[in-house]
Structures are given as C-alpha cells and as structure tokens.
Scaffold this motif. Structure first.
Motif: not given
Length: 405
Positions: A23-24, A27, A190, A192-193, A195, A310, A375-376
């Motif tokens: 996910p990063w 991003y 990090c 996916d905060n 999500r 998470e 975070s991302f």
C-alpha cells in the motif's frame, strides 16, 4: 527533482511482495510525482510458501502488485524461503537494476543473497543506494558471536550511501554503528491508517454482534493476541495474563503456529475463556480490532510490530513489551496503551487492568492521533528528502571527478 525537472528514477529491490509495504508503494506512485518508481521483486511465493510459519497455506486478500510499476525477476519461486539467505536469489539482479536506469536504489538490508548482489551491482556502477531496514540492537546475537555480528554489520552498513530510519530503535541502531546523523532520514514504518480507520468506523455499529459471535457480552473485557504462535512471540504470556484478570475477561486469538496447541491447553488448564479465530487475512482483521478492548503483544522482540500500527489506526489501545520496537514511537503510557518488561506477567496484568478500568473509548482518539506520526505521507516525505540529498551529493562528486579528470 533532477536537474532538468524530470522525476527521479527510484528502484526498490525487494525479495517478495509484502502486505504491509504494497500500500505504501501504491501511495508513492500516486502521490509523489517527484519520483518515478519501479519495484523489482525476487519472486512471487506460492500459497504454500506464503504460509510458512502461519500454520496454513494462503494468499493475501489485499492487492500486492496493483497501482505501481513492478517486475518479478524470477518466474518460479521453487526455492523461496524469505528467512534463508539463499532462499531468494537472482543472479541477474544487476542487469535488472541497470534496465531501470535508476538515480537511486533502495535495498532493505542484506539478509538474502539477492540483496548482496544488488548492493555489489550498484557500487560497481556508482549508483547511490538507500538503506531502509528495521534491524535494531536487539536483533543481533547476545552470545560470544555478538562482536562478530557487530563487525559484519558495521561493514555492511558502510556499503550504503544513505539511510532511512523507520523508528527510534532503528535510528539508535544506526547511531551505534557510527552512521552520521546527516545521512539518516526519518521514514517511519507505516500501514494504511485510513483503511483501518474507515473499516473500524463502518464495523462499529456491528460491534455487539461481532462480540456475541465470539461469546463475549457488552461487559466482557476482550484481549486480542494476533500473530504467529512461536517462541519469540510468547503467546503463553498472553494466556497467563488474561487468566489473572478474573471473571469477565477473555482472550481472542488471531493466528496459528507451532505453539498453538500449547496455548489452547494452557487456556483450558487456567480457565481462560478463549475465542480461537485461527489465521485471519488482512480484510478480516478489522473485525477483530473492533470486537476487542485491547491488543496484547508480549513478544521477546519485534524489529517493529506493525500489528500495533493497525490496532491504533482502528482505535484499539495496546499493551506491549519493551522488546517491541514500535513501542518507542507509538505506545504512550496511559495515552495509547502501556509498555511492560518482557515476561513480566504482573506488569501485563496491571497494564491490562488499567485499560479495562479506563475503557477503550477513552483511548481511541489518542490512538488514531499517535499513529498518524507513522503514515504513508511521513514515510514518503522522508524518502523524497533522502533521494534528493543523495542525488545532490552524487552529482557533486561526479562534477568534481570530471573536473579532476
């Protein structure tokens, strides 16, 4: 970012797709136009290979290779073993890197033969290499082999041109080996905060039903252990701690592994109410985070512990040990949870009891706020700064070399 204003070409060399990192990467591809990202994977594991240590064959149910440019360097992962040095090896990795025409290459460490080959190839053609590993001083051996480990680690770290620090413990590790602070840039671990936060919000109206499904009432205190059932994770410490919480407490587990039967036997012997969920894939984890009142991570050591990210993003407070590297960055006593000593059952019981007395709801806003430090956006900001610094330094060296020539 380059001298002509075109994006900097950055190549990540990774052994295999990881559910936390993909996910990063998406991003970066979507939100960092200053970078032209390419990811080189050593192999794509089969379901059986992916399940090593989890107790079951599976495939991650979140997209791992969507949304960014990637290539796999080996079409067959017959010898795949992410824990073994030769478990992922690509002899032609130098050629594959060269084909991406990189300005900077990112390599996570040297735990596989593929990474060593990548480092050597980059040094041969003078392409700057960024380190982004999560090793800590707790990662190395504590026996007579430690001096040799320190010597090897110092030598290997010198093969990199810049360093990304994923957290406080990683930064301390780099400092201990004499890496100048001017070469270290923060790029935190990090997940996916957004999500996890969104999933928790959408599932919250179903919290009572989710708890009922595991045999918990509104008044019960549900402690979640999520991870592999192996020695260093110390799952039996979670069982023993919950046993001492008395009536109205129960342990929910998400995971499997060699110690699973021992944990179940201990729970039965100590009278612990146990909700055994087995392995839970990424899309199912939010249900556990919503149903629980607290996460416990009793590990002897974790180079990070992304389950903490998470949980906090889901508004769930955490009780973790000092061996969990994420604690230094994310767990603030009486704010987002508590930190205890490894193996300190008394301390874990006190911490869990404090969360129980306060109530999950009092912790949730601070949990979500704290995890935004990892975070991302923050990780990408660090990557951009490090790439820019390396390219500037590299350009100066080339210019000096040309002048001398």
């Amino acid at each position: 970012m380059t001298s002509v204003g075109t994006p900097a070409r950055v190549t990540f060399v990774l052994t295999h797709p990881v559910q936390y990192q993909a996910p990063w990467l998406r991003y970066i591809a979507a939100h960092a136009p200053e970078l032209e990202l390419t990811v080189l994977y050593g192999a794509l594991p089969t379901a059986d290979q992916q399940g090593t240590g989890f107790g079951t064959a599976f495939e991650w149910d979140v997209p791992l290779t969507h949304g960014y440019r990637w290539e796999v360097c080996s079409s067959v992962a017959r010898d795949f073993n992410s824990d073994a040095f030769f478990g992922i090896d690509v002899r032609e990795i130098g050629e594959r890197i060269a084909a991406t025409s990189p300005d900077v290459v990112v390599v996570n460490g040297w735990h596989s033969a593929m990474q060593i080959r990548a480092l050597r190839a980059c040094r041969e053609v003078h392409v700057p290499v960024l380190y982004r590993g999560d090793s800590t001083l707790s990662s190395g051996p504590r026996s007579f082999a430690r001096p040799l480990w320190r010597m090897k680690t110092r030598m290997m770290l010198r093969q990199f041109d810049g360093y990304l620090s994923v957290g406080e413990h990683a930064a301390a590790y780099l400092r201990s080996f004499g890496i100048p602070s001017s070469l270290v840039t923060r790029s935190p671990h990090c997940v996916d905060n957004a999500r996890f936060a969104a999933a928790a919000q959408s599932l919250w109206p179903r919290r009572q039903a989710l708890r009922a499904a595991i045999g918990a009432t509104d008044d019960d205190f549900v402690v979640l252990f999520a991870g592999k059932f192996q020695d260093r994770k110390r799952p039996l410490d979670a069982v023993r701690s919950v046993a001492r919480l008395g009536q109205g407490a129960m342990l929910m587990t998400a995971g499997d592994g060699p110690l699973a039967s021992d944990a179940r036997e201990a729970a039965a012997r100590l009278g612990v109410r146990l909700a055994w969920r087995g392995f839970m894939n990424q899309s199912a984890l939010p249900e556990a985070f919503v149903a629980a009142d607290c996460l416990i991570v009793p590990s002897e050591w974790e180079t990070w512990g992304l389950i903490v990210n998470e949980a906090l993003a889901s508004g769930l407070p955490c009780v973790v040990t000092e061996g969990v590297a994420a604690a230094a960055d994310l767990v603030v006593d009486a704010v987002t949870g508590y930190t205890t000593a490894v193996g300190d059952i008394d301390g874990m019981v006190r911490a869990l009891s404090a969360v129980r007395a306060t109530g999950r709801g009092r912790f949730s806003p601070a949990c979500r706020q704290q995890v935004e430090q990892c975070s991302f956006a923050e990780a990408t900001r660090g990557l951009l700064a490090a790439v820019e610094g390396l390219m500037s330094t590299h350009a100066s060296r080339v210019a000096v070399g040309s002048h001398v020539a």
